[in-house]
Design an enzyme around this catalytic site. Sequence first.
Site, PDB file in Angstrom:
ATOM      1  NE  ARG A 266      -4.019  -2.093   1.919  1.00  0.00           N
ATOM      2  CZ  ARG A 266      -3.918  -3.192   2.668  1.00  0.00           C
ATOM      3  NH1 ARG A 266      -2.978  -3.274   3.589  1.00  0.00           N
ATOM      4  NH2 ARG A 266      -4.761  -4.181   2.501  1.00  0.00           N
TER       5      ARG A 266
ATOM      6  CE  LYS B 271      -0.165  13.861 -15.063  1.00  0.00           C
ATOM      7  NZ  LYS B 271      -0.434  14.328 -16.440  1.00  0.00           N
TER       8      LYS B 271
ATOM      9  CD  GLU C 286       7.557  16.672 -22.746  1.00  0.00           C
ATOM     10  OE1 GLU C 286       6.899  17.662 -22.366  1.00  0.00           O
ATOM     11  OE2 GLU C 286       7.026  15.634 -23.191  1.00  0.00           O
TER      12      GLU C 286
ATOM     13  CE  LYS D 202       5.679  17.527 -14.280  1.00  0.00           C
ATOM     14  NZ  LYS D 202       5.790  16.325 -15.046  1.00  0.00           N
TER      15      LYS D 202
ATOM     16  CD  GLU E  46      -3.390  16.454 -16.455  1.00  0.00           C
ATOM     17  OE1 GLU E  46      -2.289  15.955 -16.248  1.00  0.00           O
ATOM     18  OE2 GLU E  46      -4.035  16.291 -17.510  1.00  0.00           O
TER      19      GLU E  46
ATOM     20  NE  ARG F 280       0.999  17.044 -13.362  1.00  0.00           N
ATOM     21  CZ  ARG F 280       1.616  16.217 -12.526  1.00  0.00           C
ATOM     22  NH1 ARG F 280       1.267  16.207 -11.256  1.00  0.00           N
ATOM     23  NH2 ARG F 280       2.571  15.420 -12.941  1.00  0.00           N
TER      24      ARG F 280
ATOM     25  CG  ASN G  42      -1.524  17.159 -20.993  1.00  0.00           C
ATOM     26  OD1 ASN G  42      -0.568  16.453 -20.697  1.00  0.00           O
ATOM     27  ND2 ASN G  42      -2.639  17.195 -20.268  1.00  0.00           N
TER      28      ASN G  42
ATOM     29  CG  HIS H 117       1.934  16.130 -24.452  1.00  0.00           C
ATOM     30  ND1 HIS H 117       2.669  17.294 -24.469  1.00  0.00           N
ATOM     31  CD2 HIS H 117       2.636  15.257 -23.692  1.00  0.00           C
ATOM     32  CE1 HIS H 117       3.764  17.125 -23.741  1.00  0.00           C
ATOM     33  NE2 HIS H 117       3.776  15.896 -23.275  1.00  0.00           N
TER      34      HIS H 117
ATOM     35  CG  HIS I 261      -0.391  11.456 -26.918  1.00  0.00           C
ATOM     36  ND1 HIS I 261      -1.054  11.850 -25.784  1.00  0.00           N
ATOM     37  CD2 HIS I 261       0.864  11.165 -26.533  1.00  0.00           C
ATOM     38  CE1 HIS I 261      -0.216  11.805 -24.759  1.00  0.00           C
ATOM     39  NE2 HIS I 261       0.948  11.402 -25.183  1.00  0.00           N
TER      40      HIS I 261
ATOM     41  CG  HIS J  69       6.401  11.264 -25.429  1.00  0.00           C
ATOM     42  ND1 HIS J  69       5.044  11.296 -25.628  1.00  0.00           N
ATOM     43  CD2 HIS J  69       6.659  12.180 -24.460  1.00  0.00           C
ATOM     44  CE1 HIS J  69       4.495  12.176 -24.812  1.00  0.00           C
ATOM     45  NE2 HIS J  69       5.453  12.726 -24.092  1.00  0.00           N
TER      46      HIS J  69
HETATM   47  P1  NAD Z   1      13.286   5.932 -21.833  1.00  0.00           P
HETATM   48  O1  NAD Z   1      13.108   5.783 -20.397  1.00  0.00           O
HETATM   49  O2  NAD Z   1      12.812   4.845 -22.723  1.00  0.00           O
HETATM   50  O3  NAD Z   1      14.817   6.210 -22.130  1.00  0.00           O
HETATM   51  C1  NAD Z   1      15.223   6.385 -23.475  1.00  0.00           C
HETATM   52  C2  NAD Z   1      16.389   5.463 -23.852  1.00  0.00           C
HETATM   53  O4  NAD Z   1      17.592   5.998 -23.319  1.00  0.00           O
HETATM   54  C3  NAD Z   1      16.264   4.057 -23.319  1.00  0.00           C
HETATM   55  O5  NAD Z   1      16.765   3.161 -24.269  1.00  0.00           O
HETATM   56  C4  NAD Z   1      17.167   4.080 -22.097  1.00  0.00           C
HETATM   57  O6  NAD Z   1      17.670   2.815 -21.741  1.00  0.00           O
HETATM   58  C5  NAD Z   1      18.264   4.984 -22.553  1.00  0.00           C
HETATM   59  N1  NAD Z   1      18.984   5.698 -21.519  1.00  0.00           N
HETATM   60  C6  NAD Z   1      18.446   6.310 -20.436  1.00  0.00           C
HETATM   61  N2  NAD Z   1      19.381   7.003 -19.787  1.00  0.00           N
HETATM   62  C7  NAD Z   1      20.535   6.808 -20.456  1.00  0.00           C
HETATM   63  C8  NAD Z   1      21.855   7.292 -20.280  1.00  0.00           C
HETATM   64  N3  NAD Z   1      22.172   8.172 -19.324  1.00  0.00           N
HETATM   65  N4  NAD Z   1      22.810   6.875 -21.135  1.00  0.00           N
HETATM   66  C9  NAD Z   1      22.493   6.030 -22.157  1.00  0.00           C
HETATM   67  N5  NAD Z   1      21.255   5.578 -22.396  1.00  0.00           N
HETATM   68  C10 NAD Z   1      20.288   5.964 -21.549  1.00  0.00           C
HETATM   69  O7  NAD Z   1      12.590   7.267 -22.397  1.00  0.00           O
HETATM   70  P2  NAD Z   1      12.328   8.710 -21.752  1.00  0.00           P
HETATM   71  O8  NAD Z   1      12.199   9.623 -22.899  1.00  0.00           O
HETATM   72  O9  NAD Z   1      13.269   9.027 -20.672  1.00  0.00           O
HETATM   73  O10 NAD Z   1      10.894   8.527 -21.074  1.00  0.00           O
HETATM   74  C11 NAD Z   1       9.747   8.241 -21.832  1.00  0.00           C
HETATM   75  C12 NAD Z   1       8.708   7.694 -20.891  1.00  0.00           C
HETATM   76  O11 NAD Z   1       8.390   8.698 -19.923  1.00  0.00           O
HETATM   77  C13 NAD Z   1       7.398   7.327 -21.563  1.00  0.00           C
HETATM   78  O12 NAD Z   1       6.980   6.073 -21.092  1.00  0.00           O
HETATM   79  C14 NAD Z   1       6.428   8.405 -21.116  1.00  0.00           C
HETATM   80  O13 NAD Z   1       5.094   7.931 -21.010  1.00  0.00           O
HETATM   81  C15 NAD Z   1       6.984   8.761 -19.771  1.00  0.00           C
HETATM   82  N6  NAD Z   1       6.662  10.122 -19.306  1.00  0.00           N
HETATM   83  C16 NAD Z   1       6.156  10.251 -18.068  1.00  0.00           C
HETATM   84  C17 NAD Z   1       5.875  11.503 -17.571  1.00  0.00           C
HETATM   85  C18 NAD Z   1       5.385  11.663 -16.174  1.00  0.00           C
HETATM   86  O14 NAD Z   1       4.996  12.769 -15.794  1.00  0.00           O
HETATM   87  N7  NAD Z   1       5.424  10.622 -15.378  1.00  0.00           N
HETATM   88  C19 NAD Z   1       6.106  12.639 -18.363  1.00  0.00           C
HETATM   89  C20 NAD Z   1       6.641  12.467 -19.642  1.00  0.00           C
HETATM   90  C21 NAD Z   1       6.913  11.194 -20.124  1.00  0.00           C
HETATM   91  N1  GLY Z   2       4.010  15.334 -18.181  1.00  0.00           N
HETATM   92  C1  GLY Z   2       2.797  15.980 -17.835  1.00  0.00           C
HETATM   93  C2  GLY Z   2       2.572  16.072 -16.374  1.00  0.00           C
HETATM   94  O1  GLY Z   2       3.395  15.698 -15.561  1.00  0.00           O
HETATM   95  O2  GLY Z   2       1.526  16.482 -15.983  1.00  0.00           O
END
Ligand code: NAD
Ligand code: GLY
Length: 362
Positions: free
Chosen positions: A119, A141, A183, A225, A235, A239, A243, A246, A250, A263
Site C-alpha cells: 500500500r 505521475k 519538453e 513544473k 491535474e 496542470r 499537455n 501532446h 499522441h 515521444h
Molecule cells: P526511456 O526511459 O525509454 O529512455 C530512453 C532510452 O535511453 C532508453 O533506451 C534508455 O535505456 C536509454 N537511456 C536512459 N538514460 C541513459 C543514459 N544516461 N545513457 C544512455 N542511455 C540511456 O525514455 P524517456 O524519454 O526518458 O521517457 C519516456 C517515458 O516517460 C514514456 O513512457 C512516457 O510515457 C513517460 N513520461 C512520463 C511523464 C510523467 O509525468 N510521469 C512525463 C513524460 C513522459
Molecule cells: N508530463 C505531464 C505532467 O506531468 O503532468
Amino acid sequence: MEQIKVELKNYSYNIHIGKNLDYVALILQNTDKKDFLIVTNETIAPLYLDRLQNSLKAAGKHVNSLILNDGEQYKTMDSYMAIMTRLLELSYGRDCVLIALGGGVIGDITGFAASCYQRGVAYIQIPTTLLAMVDSSVGGKTAINHPLGKNMIGSFYQPLCVLADIDVLKTLAVQELIAGLGEVVKYGLILDKDFYEYLKINIQKVFEYNETTLNYIIKRCCELKAYVVAADEKENSLRAILNFGHTFGHAVETHLGYGKMLHGQAVGLGMAIAVSLCKNRKLLSKQECDDIYQLLKQAKLPTDIPQSMSGSDFITHMRHDKKVKAGVIRYVLLERIGTAFIAQDVSDDEVISLIDSLKSNS
Ligand code: NAD
Ligand code: GLY
C-alpha cells in the site's frame, strides 16, 4: 548544486541538480531507511548501477537491484510484477525504498510499483535522460501501459527526492537529447517567455553538452513544473497545460505506431501544429509562429506532418485521447508566448483544414 523544492499541500520534496552529484550523501539526507531496491534497465545498468549500488552498500545499506528489459514495450504489468516478486522474495517491508535509475520508462514503472507495494513505500527518482530530468521524474505521475492504451494504469505518487546529475547525459543518444528538448521548449512556450528567449540564443549549446546551459535549462524546467504541480497536483485544472503539443503529438505516435518517432519528437511536431492553429486564430502573429518553428528546427525537432496522415486521421486518434472530456477534444493553445490556456471550441473542420494546409505547404 541547485536545489528546487516541490511544495505540495501535505508534502514537499527536493530536486537536486548538478554535476557529479554525491548520490549517497543526498539519499542519506532524505531517508534513514536501510533496505533499498534499485530498479534499472539493461542499458543503464552497465553504465551507472555499480557506482550507486556499491557506494550505498559502503554506507551500510542493504541494497539489491533489478534489471528490466529496455524499452517502452516493457512498461507493462510483467515488469511491475517482476518488481513485486523481487520485493517479496527479499522480504522487504513497508520501510524499504525503491530507487528508479533510468529514463521515464523506469521512473514511471518504479513509481507505480512503489505506490502499490504494501500500500505504498518510499521511492527516489534518479533520472538519466533529459526528458526524465525536466519532466517525468518530477510531479508524481506514475504508470504502466495496457495493451489498449498508454499510461492507462497508474497513480499520483510523489518521490522522496529527485537526483538529476547532468554528467549522465553524455552517454545518452542524441535522438533522446532531442526528445527531451521537445519538453524543454514546451515550458518556455506555455509558461515563461524569457526562458523561450533564452532557448532561442542557447539551445545549440545543449548539443555541445555545455554544463552551464544544461544546468540552467534543467533547473528552470523543474522550477516551472514544480510551480504547476504545487498549484494543481492531480491535474484538475492548470496542470493540463503541460499537455501542450501532446494531443496532436499522441495522434502522430499512434498513427505511426509506437517506436517510430520518440515521444518528445512527436510533442515537438504537435507543438508546431498547435502554434499554427494559434496563428490561424490570430493569437500569435506570423512572425511569432515563424520564430517558434525556427526554435523547433534548432532543437532538431520535426515540424512536418507525415504525408500518410490526413486531418481526419488526427481527429480519429485525438478522440481516443484520455484528455477528451464529454466528447470534446481539449486543445492547449497559447494566448501569447509564455501563456497557455485550454480551448474547447476548436471544431474538427478547423483542425482538418489546418492539417491539409500545413501538408500542402511542407
Ligand atoms: P526511456 O526511459 O525509454 O529512455 C530512453 C532510452 O535511453 C532508453 O533506451 C534508455 O535505456 C536509454 N537511456 C536512459 N538514460 C541513459 C543514459 N544516461 N545513457 C544512455 N542511455 C540511456 O525514455 P524517456 O524519454 O526518458 O521517457 C519516456 C517515458 O516517460 C514514456 O513512457 C512516457 O510515457 C513517460 N513520461 C512520463 C511523464 C510523467 O509525468 N510521469 C512525463 C513524460 C513522459
Ligand atoms: N508530463 C505531464 C505532467 O506531468 O503532468
